[in-house]
Write a protein that holds these residues in place. Sequence first.
Motif, PDB file in Angstrom:
ATOM      1  N   ILE A  49      27.977  54.850  36.468  1.00  0.00           N
ATOM      2  CA  ILE A  49      28.917  53.904  37.073  1.00  0.00           C
ATOM      3  C   ILE A  49      28.281  53.241  38.289  1.00  0.00           C
ATOM      4  N   GLN A  50      27.622  54.020  39.131  1.00  0.00           N
ATOM      5  CA  GLN A  50      26.975  53.464  40.316  1.00  0.00           C
ATOM      6  C   GLN A  50      25.910  52.433  39.945  1.00  0.00           C
ATOM      7  N   ARG A  51      25.142  52.699  38.913  1.00  0.00           N
ATOM      8  CA  ARG A  51      24.092  51.753  38.495  1.00  0.00           C
ATOM      9  C   ARG A  51      24.691  50.463  37.946  1.00  0.00           C
ATOM     10  N   PHE A  52      25.768  50.579  37.182  1.00  0.00           N
ATOM     11  CA  PHE A  52      26.428  49.375  36.666  1.00  0.00           C
ATOM     12  C   PHE A  52      27.041  48.559  37.804  1.00  0.00           C
ATOM     13  N   LEU A  53      27.642  49.230  38.783  1.00  0.00           N
ATOM     14  CA  LEU A  53      28.187  48.529  39.948  1.00  0.00           C
ATOM     15  C   LEU A  53      27.080  47.827  40.727  1.00  0.00           C
ATOM     16  N   SER A 104      33.155  68.896  49.089  1.00  0.00           N
ATOM     17  CA  SER A 104      31.800  68.392  48.844  1.00  0.00           C
ATOM     18  C   SER A 104      31.632  68.233  47.351  1.00  0.00           C
ATOM     19  N   GLY A 105      30.626  67.480  46.971  1.00  0.00           N
ATOM     20  CA  GLY A 105      30.390  67.300  45.548  1.00  0.00           C
ATOM     21  C   GLY A 105      29.657  66.017  45.244  1.00  0.00           C
ATOM     22  N   LEU A 106      29.848  65.559  44.027  1.00  0.00           N
ATOM     23  CA  LEU A 106      29.203  64.338  43.553  1.00  0.00           C
ATOM     24  C   LEU A 106      30.169  63.183  43.766  1.00  0.00           C
ATOM     25  N   PRO A 107      29.793  62.198  44.588  1.00  0.00           N
ATOM     26  CA  PRO A 107      30.707  61.102  44.882  1.00  0.00           C
ATOM     27  C   PRO A 107      30.786  60.109  43.731  1.00  0.00           C
ATOM     28  N   LEU A 108      31.930  59.445  43.634  1.00  0.00           N
ATOM     29  CA  LEU A 108      32.059  58.383  42.636  1.00  0.00           C
ATOM     30  C   LEU A 108      31.190  57.206  43.005  1.00  0.00           C
ATOM     31  N   PHE A 109      31.177  56.833  44.277  1.00  0.00           N
ATOM     32  CA  PHE A 109      30.466  55.629  44.685  1.00  0.00           C
ATOM     33  C   PHE A 109      29.228  55.961  45.480  1.00  0.00           C
ATOM     34  N   GLY A 110      28.248  55.077  45.380  1.00  0.00           N
ATOM     35  CA  GLY A 110      27.006  55.202  46.125  1.00  0.00           C
ATOM     36  C   GLY A 110      26.647  53.850  46.717  1.00  0.00           C
ATOM     37  N   ALA A 111      25.416  53.729  47.151  1.00  0.00           N
ATOM     38  CA  ALA A 111      24.948  52.491  47.767  1.00  0.00           C
ATOM     39  C   ALA A 111      24.965  51.344  46.760  1.00  0.00           C
ATOM     40  N   VAL A 112      25.343  50.169  47.249  1.00  0.00           N
ATOM     41  CA  VAL A 112      25.291  48.936  46.449  1.00  0.00           C
ATOM     42  C   VAL A 112      24.556  47.886  47.271  1.00  0.00           C
ATOM     43  N   PRO A 113      23.844  46.971  46.604  1.00  0.00           N
ATOM     44  CA  PRO A 113      23.062  45.977  47.348  1.00  0.00           C
ATOM     45  C   PRO A 113      23.930  44.983  48.130  1.00  0.00           C
ATOM     46  N   THR A 114      25.133  44.737  47.665  1.00  0.00           N
ATOM     47  CA  THR A 114      26.078  43.861  48.354  1.00  0.00           C
ATOM     48  C   THR A 114      27.475  44.425  48.131  1.00  0.00           C
ATOM     49  N   ASP A 115      28.415  43.964  48.945  1.00  0.00           N
ATOM     50  CA  ASP A 115      29.798  44.403  48.757  1.00  0.00           C
ATOM     51  C   ASP A 115      30.269  44.078  47.344  1.00  0.00           C
ATOM     52  N   VAL A 116      31.095  44.945  46.805  1.00  0.00           N
ATOM     53  CA  VAL A 116      31.732  44.702  45.514  1.00  0.00           C
ATOM     54  C   VAL A 116      33.227  44.608  45.806  1.00  0.00           C
ATOM     55  N   ASN A 117      33.798  43.443  45.583  1.00  0.00           N
ATOM     56  CA  ASN A 117      35.208  43.215  45.879  1.00  0.00           C
ATOM     57  C   ASN A 117      36.050  43.341  44.618  1.00  0.00           C
ATOM     58  N   PHE A 118      37.270  43.855  44.806  1.00  0.00           N
ATOM     59  CA  PHE A 118      38.159  44.102  43.684  1.00  0.00           C
ATOM     60  C   PHE A 118      39.517  43.464  43.920  1.00  0.00           C
ATOM     61  N   SER A 119      40.188  43.192  42.826  1.00  0.00           N
ATOM     62  CA  SER A 119      41.593  42.799  42.853  1.00  0.00           C
ATOM     63  C   SER A 119      42.387  43.951  42.266  1.00  0.00           C
ATOM     64  N   HIS A 120      43.471  44.315  42.925  1.00  0.00           N
ATOM     65  CA  HIS A 120      44.330  45.394  42.462  1.00  0.00           C
ATOM     66  C   HIS A 120      45.180  44.894  41.293  1.00  0.00           C
ATOM     67  N   VAL A 121      45.220  45.647  40.214  1.00  0.00           N
ATOM     68  CA  VAL A 121      46.014  45.295  39.034  1.00  0.00           C
ATOM     69  C   VAL A 121      47.325  46.078  39.033  1.00  0.00           C
TER      70      VAL A 121
END
Length: 176
Positions: A117-121, A140-157
């Motif tokens: 998921i992080q790579r696709f984002l 602690s654990g494995l996070p859903l999100f990691g570093a991204v090269p730019t902000d990823v903006n979302f719209s709430h559905v």
Amino acid sequence: MICTAFIATSLDGYIARPDGAIDWLPVPEEGGDDYGYNEFIESVDAIVMGRNTYELVLTFGGWHYTKPVLVLSTQGVSVAPELVSKVHQASASPREVLDFCKARGWKSLYVDGGVTIQRFLAAGLMDRLIVTRVPVIIGSGLPLFGAVPTDVNFSHVRTQAYNNGLVQSEYLVRRT
């Protein structure tokens, strides 16, 4: 190509314990609410997951997917003979994965696993997130999100709360 993640996190944003365990996730009761999973899985053509997710799924007893599965791994994976026609393996970038899937006529993908998921984002290829927050803090654990090269903006559905405290939200990536 539509790429969607359907995943659960703890309240503190982890998808698994540091060792990959997901014992904190509630197991849907037979005949109970599946939190939209069955409807979602019917809407996709194939599933793309990383090696760690694939190996975890193999521990669930039996193969539960009816859709083709593409497992991403640079190390290779062991595919049982009865799964050879159902499980494909590749060491590919997200863009190469989409080319592979398009060549097979697949139009809608379920992208699963934290790193995948992080790579696709990061590649700008994720279209939709369906995230179910489980009312537990695991610390602690494995996070859903990691570093991204730019902000990823979302719209709430939409957001739906369940009687057991789970809260599921759906978001679409806003392309600028």
